[in-house]
Scaffold this motif. Structure first.
Motif, PDB file in Angstrom:
ATOM      1  N   ASN A  15      47.707  41.580  25.505  1.00 60.28           N
ATOM      2  CA  ASN A  15      47.429  40.027  26.441  1.00 60.28           C
ATOM      3  C   ASN A  15      46.981  39.055  25.064  1.00 60.28           C
ATOM      4  O   ASN A  15      45.799  39.664  24.253  1.00 60.28           O
ATOM      5  N   ASP A  75      47.364  39.715  38.137  1.00 61.59           N
ATOM      6  CA  ASP A  75      47.479  40.086  36.982  1.00 61.59           C
ATOM      7  C   ASP A  75      48.203  41.190  36.158  1.00 61.59           C
ATOM      8  O   ASP A  75      48.513  41.357  36.704  1.00 61.59           O
ATOM      9  N   PHE A 104      49.139  43.583  32.270  1.00 64.54           N
ATOM     10  CA  PHE A 104      49.019  43.712  31.710  1.00 64.54           C
ATOM     11  C   PHE A 104      50.064  44.246  30.115  1.00 64.54           C
ATOM     12  O   PHE A 104      50.965  45.092  31.318  1.00 64.54           O
TER      13      PHE A 104
END
Length: 162
Positions: free
Chosen positions: A150, A122, A124
């Motif tokens: 985000n 992921d 960020f």
């Protein structure tokens, strides 16, 4: 006394590296006892919340005790959201000194974090607004406001994500 830009950057880079290396106790030492650590949320009008006491925040610790509790839970595996701990990589860019006072320096910078866990990576990203308090030969973070940019977050956020 004017703050040395290189020393400011070194303090920011060190804090990020300690997160990536999972050196929790050393990471906590980057923070003043009275630090305010805050990640406001975006409201329905695409505005950041302004008061962590009365509006929703993605994260809020009014002093270092909250960060210490978070680290305790991570280290003792009492945090399901942190088990197993993700592998992270923090990048810091566009470090800009906004203001200097006798004992403190206000800094703005951009961040990008990659977080890998359960075969998924992921990202960020956002902007940090940090106040650094001068100590003997360095700085302690006395305030940290994290503006996460985000749109979609598919997991619980923790201190190592930003």
């Amino acid at each position: 006394m004017s703050a040395d830009y290189q020393t400011i950057c070194a303090a920011l880079y060190r804090e990020a590296r300690l997160l990536d290396d999972r050196q929790w106790d050393a990471w906590l030492e980057c923070y003043a006892e009275d630090v305010a650590y805050w990640m406001p949320a975006w409201d329905d009008d695409d505005q950041l919340t302004e008061d962590p006491q009365s509006e929703i925040s993605l994260m809020y610790y009014p002093d270092r005790c909250g960060l210490e509790d978070r680290v305790f839970r991570i280290k003792t595996e009492r945090s399901g959201a942190s088990t197993p701990e993700p592998r992270t990589n923090h990048s810091i860019t566009n470090v800009e000194v906004l203001a200097e006072r006798e004992a403190e320096v206000d800094v703005r910078y951009n961040f990008h974090t990659l977080s890998h866990r359960y075969k998924t990576t992921d990202q960020f990203f956002g902007t940090m607004f940090v106040t650094l308090r001068r100590t003997g030969d360095g700085f302690l973070i006395s305030s940290k406001k994290i503006v996460l940019k985000n749109d979609y977050i598919r997991q619980v956020l923790d201190v190592y994500h930003v």
